[in-house]
Structure formats: structure tokens, C-alpha cells
Design a protein around this motif. Structure first.
Motif, PDB file in Angstrom:
ATOM      1  N   TYR A  58       0.874  -1.180   0.000  1.00  0.00           N
ATOM      2  CA  TYR A  58       0.000   0.000   0.000  1.00  0.00           C
ATOM      3  C   TYR A  58       0.906   1.223   0.000  1.00  0.00           C
ATOM      4  N   GLN A  59       0.329   2.375  -0.349  1.00  0.00           N
ATOM      5  CA  GLN A  59       1.140   3.595  -0.381  1.00  0.00           C
ATOM      6  C   GLN A  59       0.758   4.510   0.785  1.00  0.00           C
ATOM      7  N   HIS A  60       1.745   4.805   1.595  1.00  0.00           N
ATOM      8  CA  HIS A  60       1.547   5.737   2.705  1.00  0.00           C
ATOM      9  C   HIS A  60       2.813   6.561   2.866  1.00  0.00           C
TER      10      HIS A  60
ATOM     11  N   LYS B 194       5.886   9.600   8.630  1.00  0.00           N
ATOM     12  CA  LYS B 194       6.615  10.686   9.276  1.00  0.00           C
ATOM     13  C   LYS B 194       7.855  10.125   9.938  1.00  0.00           C
TER      14      LYS B 194
ATOM     15  N   ARG C  93       1.790  11.987  15.321  1.00  0.00           N
ATOM     16  CA  ARG C  93       2.577  11.814  14.093  1.00  0.00           C
ATOM     17  C   ARG C  93       3.842  12.673  14.155  1.00  0.00           C
TER      18      ARG C  93
ATOM     19  N   PRO D 204       2.252   6.297  15.511  1.00  0.00           N
ATOM     20  CA  PRO D 204       1.130   5.852  14.662  1.00  0.00           C
ATOM     21  C   PRO D 204       1.613   5.259  13.332  1.00  0.00           C
TER      22      PRO D 204
ATOM     23  N   ASP E 167       2.668   1.781  14.120  1.00  0.00           N
ATOM     24  CA  ASP E 167       1.464   0.941  14.251  1.00  0.00           C
ATOM     25  C   ASP E 167       0.992   0.494  12.866  1.00  0.00           C
ATOM     26  N   LEU E 168       0.955   1.456  11.959  1.00  0.00           N
ATOM     27  CA  LEU E 168       0.489   1.176  10.593  1.00  0.00           C
ATOM     28  C   LEU E 168       1.372   0.126   9.925  1.00  0.00           C
TER      29      LEU E 168
ATOM     30  N   ARG F 226       0.734  -3.221  11.295  1.00  0.00           N
ATOM     31  CA  ARG F 226      -0.517  -3.800  10.780  1.00  0.00           C
ATOM     32  C   ARG F 226      -0.317  -4.348   9.371  1.00  0.00           C
ATOM     33  N   ILE F 227       0.493  -3.657   8.585  1.00  0.00           N
ATOM     34  CA  ILE F 227       0.746  -4.144   7.219  1.00  0.00           C
ATOM     35  C   ILE F 227       1.526  -5.461   7.279  1.00  0.00           C
TER      36      ILE F 227
ATOM     37  N   ARG G 186      -0.336  -8.647   7.706  1.00  0.00           N
ATOM     38  CA  ARG G 186      -0.992  -9.201   6.519  1.00  0.00           C
ATOM     39  C   ARG G 186      -0.067 -10.134   5.733  1.00  0.00           C
TER      40      ARG G 186
ATOM     41  N   GLU H 118      -9.986  -0.546  10.284  1.00  0.00           N
ATOM     42  CA  GLU H 118      -8.580  -0.979  10.210  1.00  0.00           C
ATOM     43  C   GLU H 118      -8.192  -1.234   8.755  1.00  0.00           C
TER      44      GLU H 118
ATOM     45  N   THR I 296      -5.517   1.096   6.765  1.00  0.00           N
ATOM     46  CA  THR I 296      -4.275   0.380   6.485  1.00  0.00           C
ATOM     47  C   THR I 296      -4.066   0.185   4.987  1.00  0.00           C
TER      48      THR I 296
ATOM     49  N   ASP J  95      -2.641  13.622  12.509  1.00  0.00           N
ATOM     50  CA  ASP J  95      -2.885  12.766  13.670  1.00  0.00           C
ATOM     51  C   ASP J  95      -4.185  11.988  13.592  1.00  0.00           C
TER      52      ASP J  95
ATOM     53  N   ASP K  84      -5.074   4.650  15.822  1.00  0.00           N
ATOM     54  CA  ASP K  84      -4.798   4.515  17.255  1.00  0.00           C
ATOM     55  C   ASP K  84      -5.707   5.399  18.108  1.00  0.00           C
TER      56      ASP K  84
END
Lengths: 466, 466
Positions: A113-115, A118, A207, A231, A234-235, A238-239, A242, B55, B59, B432, B436
Motif C-alpha cells: 500500500y502507499q503511505h 513521518k 505523528r 502511529p 502501528d500502521l 498492521r501491514i 498481513r 482498520e 491500512t 494525527d 490509534d
């Protein structure tokens, strides 16, 4: 009568009696030491001075990373502020060190995925190539897991360490967590990694990544090192849950700079009897570059300057001198502290004791000493006068604040005034380290405790030693 | 037996009885409407579905500003998610709009002190010249002060509006504060300003500025507009208190982009009797670009999708259809909502009522209706079944959620399920806004409330109208 007027009158009435009481006692007969200290402590509790000093530092200087133009500005500010507060002696002592310059920094998860995430480079990280690094990410739950992984476990990859720092009042979650920041790059490089990104060493959920020092090791490849906001960690976690291949882009242009000479800034309120003997208090003047260094360590600077000022203004000065040291470049390796110890090692016997304030702006809830057994009488006095501030004596096993480590190692006695650090690591080394996080009443309580400690230590019948 | 095992057994025992109870009642005799709804409500309360949907969205898609590639990804996600949840019908309807592209943004106070400050361009701001603007800053405490100032009060200057937004559970601090964001550029330009920077419209104290829409006005010069983080606004305000001339550098490269066609994503759980008549629930699928749109409005998307799914899974479906609309481009002007109303205006009579969830992820504490007097019997039923959720009925004066405004204006009846928004404006339109910040149990409470509302509205003996 409205509420404001009522409070106004109460306030002035109380102050009037305080002034009358002080005037009366100071002119009629000398106060006992306990009376003097209790009165100074209560004056400190009602004083806005520390907050005003901190407001000045964070507004007029702001971020002041060692070796930047703001470092010089902070030194100038420190000298002028000590002088304007009426310190008897004010001087500086040079501190020379290598510098590091932060430039652009960017990171993004590009697959699956693209994110944009920070990040912030860790102190003294090498840059990536100009076009950045794009590589697969390999996830380790801790630096220990990374260290114990097979030799090529990160070959050609970016290492991600996801360990969370735990929140405690005394900050004990920091030690186990910070290893990922200090040693992450070395351990990652040993496994063939091209870079390391860690979950921030911090307890917040914002962030805003936490910077801080990292180290390289002779003979181990130097790879870029950065921390991501919690955060974002966390992301990424979560990835990884998967079970997909994760790729990241990382671009860091920060790099080492030239040598720089900053200054330890020193101010003294001279003692009434043994002027060469001193109690050393202080905080470090430098900060990281992301925030304005309000809690790390503008607060320590402000608390100890204010405490010395309040003691200095007393008509009954303590026997010994109160020396305030605004340490240069603590953040990048206690550089000012080491220079100070080197310069003053032959004057060790006159450094009777000391304490550094470098754990934010929370209330002090406990104090500990590290003094010779036969000095414990004065510690008892301190405990008695600190009790009304909500401060309990712990034991005679205190360790030094960071900038007193070099002097402590030479044999100096120390005290530890322990602040509530529950929220400290929410802000530590982030852009969020700003004045709005500081409560004036907490700062005043700190000043009151430093007044009690410094006055009684400086006025001790017996010279304190370890 | 340790605590975990104990809780494990308790959990499974409770679930076992729940299953037996449901199975027994569903096979033996049809439940009353109240029994069905109470059972679905309690199922919702114990369901993790909404959190799982959220989620997934935060995500796998993340930030999804209207007109960006992530907008298309979100539409794809929405269609697939509705299908995978077993919605009976899933389709999209096109929504076309102008776009705006965020690029680099930078600001610094350059005089009398130097501070880099955290800003973000407001939506649809024009860019500054490439090299930026450097100009004196003029301070106004509110947009009203700016409007009432003399004609040339900001000539050649950057206007700074420092008004603070107040925190309230119902978010009522937003309305008075947001005028500075919406109209600041126009009012500043009228006074000759070259740009406007506002204190963020938000209640937090973090270095994360809040973006959001602003407007220009025909015939008034278009000047760049940005918001700074609240700690930066505090800092700037402190500098102004020193009565010195303040200069700022501002660089914004964001600009308008081409037209784009996104989609309203729609899914239905068909009613058992009057299949053309529907209760419309939903949230908006787009978000701002800085965060991952967890509370604005991933939560609303997740809550309403989960509520419809739980109703759809019931063996006793309500008489009418539950339609979930994931609205396109709410943030930049209710564009999806307007397109929907235009397309469906002739089907107004079949839109019996609706509610949008677009106020974050806090618990619902109250609900209000806007229905014909003779529909109040069903509202009473809702109140009874929502009471155990801690939700009080307010009155029959409800206004619509933002995306239901166009349909409401055509005459549709609406409900308002009111969430605790105490913390909502800490996160709103910032980086932000991430997962979370969302408590699964609060999300589940919202789903339970939407289940009660939507089921009872859809199953009403009398067709609801206004």
C-alpha cells in the motif's frame, strides 16, 4: 463583589502579610536556617520566575541544537539572562565538538500500500544516496531479535524495529527501548541491511517522530538510521500482520558538519563564608532541533537559574557558593559535561555536591542522596523541608544527572531530585517539546525543591563529600 | 487457573448461551420487533466488525483526498468491502469536481527571532510565488477584528489571526472559529494583505496544523492561505506580546488541478416488503490528505457499513431497504452529496429518512429526530432501545449530517445521532487522524445505535416523512 476582585484582594492581603513578616523578621533578629529556607521555599512556590525564564528561552531562542547558529544565540541568551538576574559572576568555558546537520528527510511505504510516513533522521545518521533507498523492509520486534537473527537476515533490506517503549513515572521504560536507537544501525548493518528505521523511542501516539543519538562502530558498515512516529509504526506493524512483502522508500540528506566550539555558561551566587566551595546545579542549554526544548531541557535551565536567583536574593546567603552550569551539548554525548570535568578536575574538592535537572517539567516526588555517611544530618534537614512539597526521601544511593556523570565518576557527591516523568517521553526529542506543555505551578514546585536542596547543601556545617 | 483462561471460558460460555438463545428463538417462534432489535443491538455491541472495517480502510487505503489516486483506491475498496460483506446491491454513481494538489509548504518566523513553524496550506489556497513571500506580519485576534480594521490595515503584510477554538462535547466551538479559515483570505485581501496564516481550527496542543477548506470571492484578490499548529500560534502570539516587528517567510506550492470524476459508493440490504423505500445511512469516503482519515470519516463509513451488515444478517429483515452511501468528496464542499440529491430528487418520497455519521469515533450520547408529528411513535421505540446504550432522546428539531443537507433541503426527514466530540477537533484534518485514536468499544456502541435507528425506521408501520 465579583470572584476576580475577591481573589485579587485575598492575593494582595496574603502578599502584604508575607512582606511584613519577612521585613519584620529580617530587621529584628536573624532567622534560623530552617526559617530562612522555609521562607525561600515558599517564595519559590509562589514565584513565576522559572516560567518567565523558560518563556524567554523558548520564545527568543527556541530550538538550539549543538553547533547550529541557535547554539550561539542560546549561549548569548544564557550569559545575558544570568547577568540580568544579578548573578555575582557570569562566564563561559569553551566546548568543542563535531557537528551534524539535519536536511530533508522523507519516507514512504510504497508496497503493498502507499503511505507517506513521518520520520526523522537519528543524530549523526549518514545520508542515503541522493535519490534515496527503495528496498524491502524486514520486521524485527526488538533489537535483541535482530541481533539473534541469522547473519544475512537483512541482506539488502531496510530493517524495521517495532518495539514499543513503556510508560512509567520514573521513565524506566527508556533504557530497554533506547537500545534500538543507539545500536540499531550497527546491528542492522551486521545483518547486511541498507538502512534501519525504528519505532520512535517515546510513549505518545502522535505523528511526530522522536530523534536522538545513534552510534556507528568501527569496522561495521554505516547505514542511514531514522525513527518513525508511533502511529506510523502501528500502521507498518498492521501491514506486516498481513504477511505481505513490504517495500519502503527512504531519503535522508542529513550529514556531518565541521567542528564547532560552543560554551558552558556558568553563573554564581557567591557564598557568605567559603566562597571557593560550591554546590553545582543546572540543566543543559542545548536541545534537539525539532522542538523548542521546553521540557528538554529548558525546564532544567529555568528551574535551577530561578532557584539560585531566589537564594542569591536572600539577606542570609548560605556559607558556600551556588554555581549554575548551563551545560553545552548534552544531547550529542555529554560533551559540555566532559569538558567541564576535564577543566575542573583539580578543583574537585571544592565541588561539594550537585544535582542536575534534566527530566522535564513534572513535579518532583522524591529525592535521593549520594554522600558520605556523616553528611546524612543535612539530608535529613532537606527531607523535612521538602516534605511539604510532597517529596519523599528515598535513599543514599542516588546516581548523577547526565551532565554530572563525569564529575561523579571523579568522586563528587550528588543528589537526585526525581520528577514525575509520566508524560516526559511523549515530548522528548520531538517537535512537540514546546512551552504549552509546561505547567507554571509544577515548575515552581521544582524551584522550591532546588532552593531547599541547594541552600542546605551550601550552608551545611560539615562540608559535604562522598 | 490464570486470569486469561478464566476470562476465555467466561467469554465462550456467554457466546454459547447467546447462540443457543438466538437459535432457539429463531426456530421456535418469530421474535417481536423489540426482541429482534434488542438482540441485534447487543450483537452489534459485541461486534468488532466496524473496527475491522476501519482498520482495513486506514491500512490498505489511508489518506484519500478527493481527486488523488487514493480517491480511486478508496472507491475500489468501498465496492469490494460492501460486496465481501454480502450487501445485496452494490454500485457507484459518478461525482465530478475541481481538484487541488498539495505540494511543499514551509513557513518561518524570520524576525525578531528565528523559528521554523509548522503550517499547512488550506484547501484550494493559491500558491505563493516560487521563492515565497517574506513580509511583516500583522496580528488580529479574530476575523471580526480584521473585518472591522481600517481599509489598508494589512497592506503588503501577512495577516495572522490568532483566535482559539474552544472545546465542547458537541463541537459548538467549531462554528465561530472556522470563519477565520473559510473567509480569512478574503477579509485579509480586502485590507491589502499578501497572505493569511491562521491559528489552526482545532483544540489540541500539538505541532500538527489543521487543514480544511477556504474560499475566495469574485473580485477580491486571491492570496495564499495557511494554518499553523497551535503551539506555533502560541509562540507567535508571545512574540507579538513583545511589541516588536514580526516578519515571516511563507512558501506554498499547492495549486489547483484538473477536473476529476470520483464516485458515490452505494450498497443496499434489501427490505423484506417495501424494497424501493429506504433508510439512508453512511459516512463520507474521502478524507483530507494529512492523516489516514480514521475519525474523519473512516469511522462513519465503518459504523454504518457494520450496522447495515448486522441488520442484513438478521433472519427477520426490516420491511424497507437499508441503503449505505459512502459519499464522495465531502471535504471540499459536499460534492458527492449534491450530486446524489440531483440524481435522486425524483425518488425523494422513497428516501424515508436517514442519518450520517460524521463526527468521529466518540460514543453517542443523544439522538434527535426531524420527522412528521405522526411518526413520533417509532421515535419513542428508538429511544427505549437506545436508552441502555446511554443515549437520551433530545427533540424533534434534528438537523442533517453534512452529506444529507441537500436531501434534507429537498424535504427528506432526518435523524441526528450525536457523538461525544470532546476530542474530535484535536484530530480533525490533521496528520494525527489515525487508527490509534479510535476505541473499538466506542465504535461498537455507535454501530448498536445505528442498528436500532435504521432497523426501526426501516420497519416502521407508518412510512416516515417530514
Amino acid at each position: 463583589m465579583n470572584k476576580t476582585s475577591f481573589l485579587f484582594i485575598i492575593f494582595f492581603t496574603l502578599n502584604f502579610f508575607a512582606v511584613v513578616a519577612e521585613g519584620a523578621s529580617e530587621t529584628s533578629k536573624p532567622q534560623s536556617e530552617t526559617e530562612v529556607v522555609a521562607s525561600l521555599r515558599d517564595k519559590a512556590l509562589n514565584s513565576h520566575l522559572a516560567f518567565d525564564i523558560l518563556e524567554s528561552l523558548t520564545t527568543e531562542v527556541g530550538a538550539r541544537m549543538a553547533g547550529t547558529p541557535q547554539d550561539a544565540l542560546a549561549v548569548k541568551w544564557g550569559v545575558e539572562k544570568l547577568k540580568s538576574l544579578g548573578f555575582d559572576k557570569v562566564w563561559t568555558e569553551p566546548v568543542t565538538f563535531d557537528t551534524w546537520i539535519r536536511k530533508e528527510e522523507y519516507a514512504a511505504i510504497v508496497s503493498p500500500y502507499q503511505h507517506e510516513i513521518k520520520i526523522t533522521a537519528l543524530g549523526f545518521s549518514v545520508p542515503t544516496p541522493e535519490q534515496g533507498i527503495e528496498a524491502e523492509v524486514v520486521h524485527f520486534k526488538s533489537i535483541e531479535d535482530l541481533s539473534q537473527s541469522p547473519k544475512d537476515s537483512a541482506k539488502g533490506k531496510i530493517v524495521f524495529i517495532s518495539r514499543k517503549m513503556e510508560r512509567f513515572r520514573d521513565g524506566k521504560g527508556y533504557g530497554p527501548a533506547v537500545k534500538a536507537r543507539s545500536n540499531g544501525a550497527v546491528e542492522a548493518a551486521k545483518k547486511g541491511a541498507v538502512a534501519v528505521v525504528i519505532r520512535s523511542i517515546g510513549t505518545d501516539s502522535h505523528r511526530l517522530p522522536h530523534t536522538g543519538m545513534m552510534r556507528y562502530k568501527e569496522g561495521v558498515n554505516k547505514v542511514p538510521a531514522a525513527a518513525m512516529s508511533n502511529p506510523d509504526a502501528d500502521l507498518l506493524t498492521r501491514i506486516f500482520a498481513r504477511k505481505k512483502t513490504v517495500k519502503m522508500k527512504l531519503q535522508i540528506n542529513s550529514h556531518a558538519g565541521p567542528k564547532y566550539t560552543s560554551q558552558n555558561v556558568i553563573g554564581e551566587m557567591t557564598g557568605s563564608e567559603f566562597t571557593n566551595e560550591k554546590v553545582v546545579i543546572g540543566g543543559h542549554l542545548d536541545s534537539w532541533d525539532l522542538g523548542t526544548g521546553a521540557v528538554d531541557d529548558g525546564a532544567g535551565v529555568a528551574i535551577t537559574m530561578a532557584a539560585a536567583k531566589i537564594i542569591g536574593d536572600s539577606k542570609q546567603r548560605p556559607k558556600r557558593t551556588i554555581r549554575v552550569v548551563l551545560w553545552a551539548n548534552e544531547e550529542q554525548g555529554l560533551v559540555g559535561a566532559k569538558a567541564y570535568a576535564k577543566r575542573h578536575k583539580d578543583d574537585l574538592e571544592n565541588h561539594i555536591t550537585g544535582a542536575e535537572s534534566d527530566f522535564g517539567a513534572g513535579k518532583i516526588y522524591a529525592f535521593a542522596s549520594r554522600v558520605a555517611e556523616d553528611n546524612l544530618a543535612v539530608v535529613k534537614k532537606m527531607a523535612k523541608l521538602m516534605k511539604p512539597l510532597g517529596i519523599e526521601y528515598v535513599d543514599n544511593e542516588a546516581g548523577p544527572g547526565p551532565d554530572l556523570i563525569p564529575m561523579y565518576e571523579l568522586g563528587m557527591s550528588v543528589f537526585s531530585l526525581r520528577q514525575d516523568g509520566t508524560d516526559y517521553f511523549d515530548l522528548h526529542h520531538t517537535a512537540d517539546d514546546t512551552l504549552d506543555k509546561v505547567k507554571p505551578e509544577n515548575l515552581a514546585q521544582n524551584v522550591a525543591a532546588y532552593v531547599v536542596f541547594a541552600y542546605l547543601a551550601a550552608n551545611s556545617e560539615q562540608k559535604i563529600s562522598r
